[in-house]
Design an enzyme around this catalytic site. Sequence first.
Site, PDB file in Angstrom:
ATOM      1  N   HIS A 260      10.405 -13.515  36.512  1.00  0.00           N
ATOM      2  CA  HIS A 260      10.914 -13.984  35.226  1.00  0.00           C
ATOM      3  C   HIS A 260      10.188 -13.257  34.111  1.00  0.00           C
ATOM      4  CE1 HIS A 260      12.222 -16.721  32.039  1.00  0.00           C
ATOM      5  NE2 HIS A 260      13.136 -17.116  32.882  1.00  0.00           N
ATOM      6  N   ASP A 314      17.072 -19.882  39.585  1.00  0.00           N
ATOM      7  CA  ASP A 314      18.216 -19.519  40.440  1.00  0.00           C
ATOM      8  C   ASP A 314      17.919 -19.615  41.924  1.00  0.00           C
ATOM      9  OD1 ASP A 314      18.964 -17.203  37.900  1.00  0.00           O
ATOM     10  OD2 ASP A 314      20.192 -18.927  38.456  1.00  0.00           O
TER      11      ASP A 314
HETATM   12  C1  SDX Z   1      17.518 -16.231  34.649  1.00  0.00           C
HETATM   13  O1  SDX Z   1      15.285 -15.155  30.396  1.00  0.00           O
HETATM   14  C2  SDX Z   1      15.576 -16.319  30.861  1.00  0.00           C
HETATM   15  O2  SDX Z   1      15.075 -17.333  30.391  1.00  0.00           O
HETATM   16  C3  SDX Z   1      16.601 -16.325  31.992  1.00  0.00           C
HETATM   17  C4  SDX Z   1      16.832 -17.657  32.681  1.00  0.00           C
HETATM   18  C5  SDX Z   1      17.504 -18.663  31.774  1.00  0.00           C
HETATM   19  O3  SDX Z   1      17.360 -19.868  32.012  1.00  0.00           O
HETATM   20  O4  SDX Z   1      18.280 -18.225  30.880  1.00  0.00           O
HETATM   21  O5  SDX Z   1      15.578 -18.177  33.124  1.00  0.00           O
HETATM   22  C6  SDX Z   1      17.761 -17.488  33.890  1.00  0.00           C
HETATM   23  O6  SDX Z   1      18.163 -15.241  34.392  1.00  0.00           O
HETATM   24  C7  SDX Z   1      16.430 -16.202  35.685  1.00  0.00           C
HETATM   25  C8  SDX Z   1      16.236 -14.790  36.320  1.00  0.00           C
HETATM   26  C9  SDX Z   1      17.323 -14.593  37.375  1.00  0.00           C
HETATM   27  N1  SDX Z   1      17.255 -13.176  37.900  1.00  0.00           N
HETATM   28  C10 SDX Z   1      16.791 -12.926  39.129  1.00  0.00           C
HETATM   29  O7  SDX Z   1      16.335 -13.768  39.901  1.00  0.00           O
HETATM   30  C11 SDX Z   1      16.892 -11.459  39.527  1.00  0.00           C
HETATM   31  C12 SDX Z   1      15.577 -10.988  40.152  1.00  0.00           C
HETATM   32  N2  SDX Z   1      14.530 -10.976  39.107  1.00  0.00           N
HETATM   33  C13 SDX Z   1      14.167  -9.715  38.512  1.00  0.00           C
HETATM   34  O8  SDX Z   1      15.269  -8.858  38.317  1.00  0.00           O
HETATM   35  C14 SDX Z   1      13.221  -9.867  37.327  1.00  0.00           C
HETATM   36  O9  SDX Z   1      12.214 -10.712  37.717  1.00  0.00           O
HETATM   37  C15 SDX Z   1      13.754 -10.324  35.985  1.00  0.00           C
HETATM   38  C16 SDX Z   1      14.909  -9.509  35.522  1.00  0.00           C
HETATM   39  C17 SDX Z   1      14.140 -11.755  36.031  1.00  0.00           C
HETATM   40  C18 SDX Z   1      12.611 -10.161  34.971  1.00  0.00           C
HETATM   41  O10 SDX Z   1      12.248  -8.845  35.021  1.00  0.00           O
HETATM   42  P1  SDX Z   1      11.378  -8.120  33.897  1.00  0.00           P
HETATM   43  O11 SDX Z   1      10.661  -9.115  33.056  1.00  0.00           O
HETATM   44  O12 SDX Z   1      12.235  -7.119  33.209  1.00  0.00           O
HETATM   45  O13 SDX Z   1      10.285  -7.410  34.753  1.00  0.00           O
HETATM   46  P2  SDX Z   1      10.475  -6.048  35.567  1.00  0.00           P
HETATM   47  O14 SDX Z   1      11.859  -5.989  36.185  1.00  0.00           O
HETATM   48  O15 SDX Z   1      10.071  -4.940  34.671  1.00  0.00           O
HETATM   49  O16 SDX Z   1       9.440  -6.269  36.756  1.00  0.00           O
HETATM   50  C19 SDX Z   1       8.025  -6.152  36.515  1.00  0.00           C
HETATM   51  C20 SDX Z   1       7.422  -5.828  37.874  1.00  0.00           C
HETATM   52  C21 SDX Z   1       8.101  -4.662  38.546  1.00  0.00           C
HETATM   53  O17 SDX Z   1       7.176  -4.109  39.448  1.00  0.00           O
HETATM   54  P3  SDX Z   1       6.524  -2.632  39.086  1.00  0.00           P
HETATM   55  O18 SDX Z   1       7.691  -1.671  39.028  1.00  0.00           O
HETATM   56  O19 SDX Z   1       5.847  -2.804  37.732  1.00  0.00           O
HETATM   57  O20 SDX Z   1       5.583  -2.374  40.215  1.00  0.00           O
HETATM   58  O21 SDX Z   1       7.651  -6.963  38.748  1.00  0.00           O
HETATM   59  C22 SDX Z   1       8.506  -6.544  39.831  1.00  0.00           C
HETATM   60  C23 SDX Z   1       9.201  -5.281  39.381  1.00  0.00           C
HETATM   61  O22 SDX Z   1       9.552  -4.486  40.484  1.00  0.00           O
HETATM   62  N3  SDX Z   1       9.500  -7.603  40.039  1.00  0.00           N
HETATM   63  C24 SDX Z   1       9.993  -7.950  41.207  1.00  0.00           C
HETATM   64  C25 SDX Z   1      10.901  -8.969  40.959  1.00  0.00           C
HETATM   65  N4  SDX Z   1      10.938  -9.221  39.653  1.00  0.00           N
HETATM   66  C26 SDX Z   1      10.064  -8.374  39.088  1.00  0.00           C
HETATM   67  N5  SDX Z   1       9.752  -7.462  42.446  1.00  0.00           N
HETATM   68  C27 SDX Z   1      10.464  -8.045  43.461  1.00  0.00           C
HETATM   69  N6  SDX Z   1      11.369  -9.043  43.291  1.00  0.00           N
HETATM   70  C28 SDX Z   1      11.601  -9.520  42.063  1.00  0.00           C
HETATM   71  N7  SDX Z   1      12.494 -10.485  41.896  1.00  0.00           N
END
Ligand code: SDX
Length: 377
Positions: A260, A314
Site C-alpha cells: 500500500h 483487497d
Molecule cells: C487499494 O490508495 C489507496 O488508499 C487505495 C485503497 C483504497 O481504499 O482506495 O487502499 C485500495 O487500491 C489497495 C491496493 C490494491 N492493489 C494491490 O493489492 C496491487 C498490489 N499492490 C502493489 O501494486 C502496490 O503495493 C501498490 C500499488 C498498492 C502500492 O505501490 P507503490 O506505493 O507505488 O509502491 P511500489 O509499487 O513502488 O513498490 C515499492 C516496493 C517495490 O520494490 P522495489 O522495486 O523498490 O524493490 O515494494 C514492492 C515493489 O516491488 N512491492 C511489492 C508489492 N507492493 C509493493 N512487492 C510484491 N508484492 C506487492 N504487492
Amino acid sequence: MPHDFMPGLAGVPAATSSISDVDGQRGVLEYRGIRVEELCAKSSYLETAYLLLFGHLPTPSELQRWTNDVTHHRRIKFRIIDLMKCLPEQGHPMDALQAAVAALGMFYPGRNVKDIENNYWSAVRLVAKLPTIVAAWARLRHGDAPISPRDDLGFSENFFYMLTESVAHPLWSEIFDDCLILHAEHTMNASTFTGLVTASTLADPYTVVASSIGALKGPLHGGANEEVVVMLKDIGTAGKARSYVEGSLSNKKKLMGFGHRVYKVKDPRATVLQGLCQSLFKECGSSPLYEVALEVERAAGELLKGKGIYPNVDFYSGIIYDKMGIEIDLFTPLFAMSRVSGWLAHWLEQLRENKLFRPDQIYSGEHNRPYVPIDRR
Ligand code: SDX
C-alpha cells in the site's frame, strides 16, 4: 518555482480534507474522526455514507429522510436497462457500470454544481442507483431480466434481492453492509483523486463518478480484489502457497492484495475483514480460499520481512463475496458502489473552495526541431 517531481505524486498533498484520515504507521483509519472499526460495529453503510457526505452522524430525523430518499431513488430509467442490453455480455461489469453511470447524467440535471439542493439529489441518486445498475448488469449478461428494488428492504438486503430475487440471511446482509462501510472512503486514493480532477473542472457529479469508476478498475487499485481470488484459486491449496509466493517474488510479480502506498503495517480493514470471514464461516462453513490466504500471508510475511508490505483491503474481501456466491468479476463493482459515497464527499468538499487541478511537468523533449518533408524521412 518548480517543485521536485514525485512519481505518482507519492506523499504530495493534493487537497486539504476533513473527510477521512489514515495513519499508515499505526494502521488507523478514521471517517470524520471515527475509527472504521467502531463504524462497522455500530453503524450502517447508509448512516456512514451520510457521515462522509455531510460531516456528522445524522439525527434520527436526518437519517430517516436520507434513508427514505435513497430508498425511493433506487430505480433506474428503462433506457439505462436498454443501454446495458446493447453491451457485449462478456464485457467487464466495471465497464458496464461506468457506461451506465455516465449515461445517468443525461437523465438528471447536474450541470449546475453550485446548486446545493441539486447536488443533494445527485448524491442521493448515485448512492441509490449504483447497486441497482450492478445487480441489473449481473443478470442481463446472463439473459435474465433485472429485478426491481424493494422499498421494504434495507440497503444491503435489497442489493442481494436484486441479484438473487431472494432475501439473504440477515447475517449475510450485516456482513455485506460492514464490507461496504470498510470500502466507503480512503483519503486521496487514485480513484478519489481522479474524481477530484474531474470535479475541479465543474463537470457534473455523474461524470465525476464515471471517471472515478474508470480509475478504480485497474488491478493496482480496486481491481485487485478480483485478482486476489483468481490468485488464491490458482494456488489451489495451502501447501502450495509458499512456492507460489516465492515464484512470484523471484519473478518480480507483485502479490495482489499486498502492499500500500500509505500503510506500512497491515491494513486495518484487512483485519476487520478477517473477522467478518470468521463470522460468515460460523454460519455457513469455511472457505478453502481462506486457508490458502492465511498461508500466503504467512509466507509473504517471511519473504517480504521488513519491506512494509502487508495485506491490504483487497486481500480478504473477495473471500467473503465468493462464499456468498457473488461472481468474481462483480467484486470491483461492489467496491465502487460503496466508494461512491467517499467520491461524492470529496466532490462536495472540493466545490466549497474549488481550484482547477492543472499540475506542471518537467519537459524532457527537444526544442526547435525542423519539419522534415515525408519524402526525406
Ligand atoms: C487499494 O490508495 C489507496 O488508499 C487505495 C485503497 C483504497 O481504499 O482506495 O487502499 C485500495 O487500491 C489497495 C491496493 C490494491 N492493489 C494491490 O493489492 C496491487 C498490489 N499492490 C502493489 O501494486 C502496490 O503495493 C501498490 C500499488 C498498492 C502500492 O505501490 P507503490 O506505493 O507505488 O509502491 P511500489 O509499487 O513502488 O513498490 C515499492 C516496493 C517495490 O520494490 P522495489 O522495486 O523498490 O524493490 O515494494 C514492492 C515493489 O516491488 N512491492 C511489492 C508489492 N507492493 C509493493 N512487492 C510484491 N508484492 C506487492 N504487492
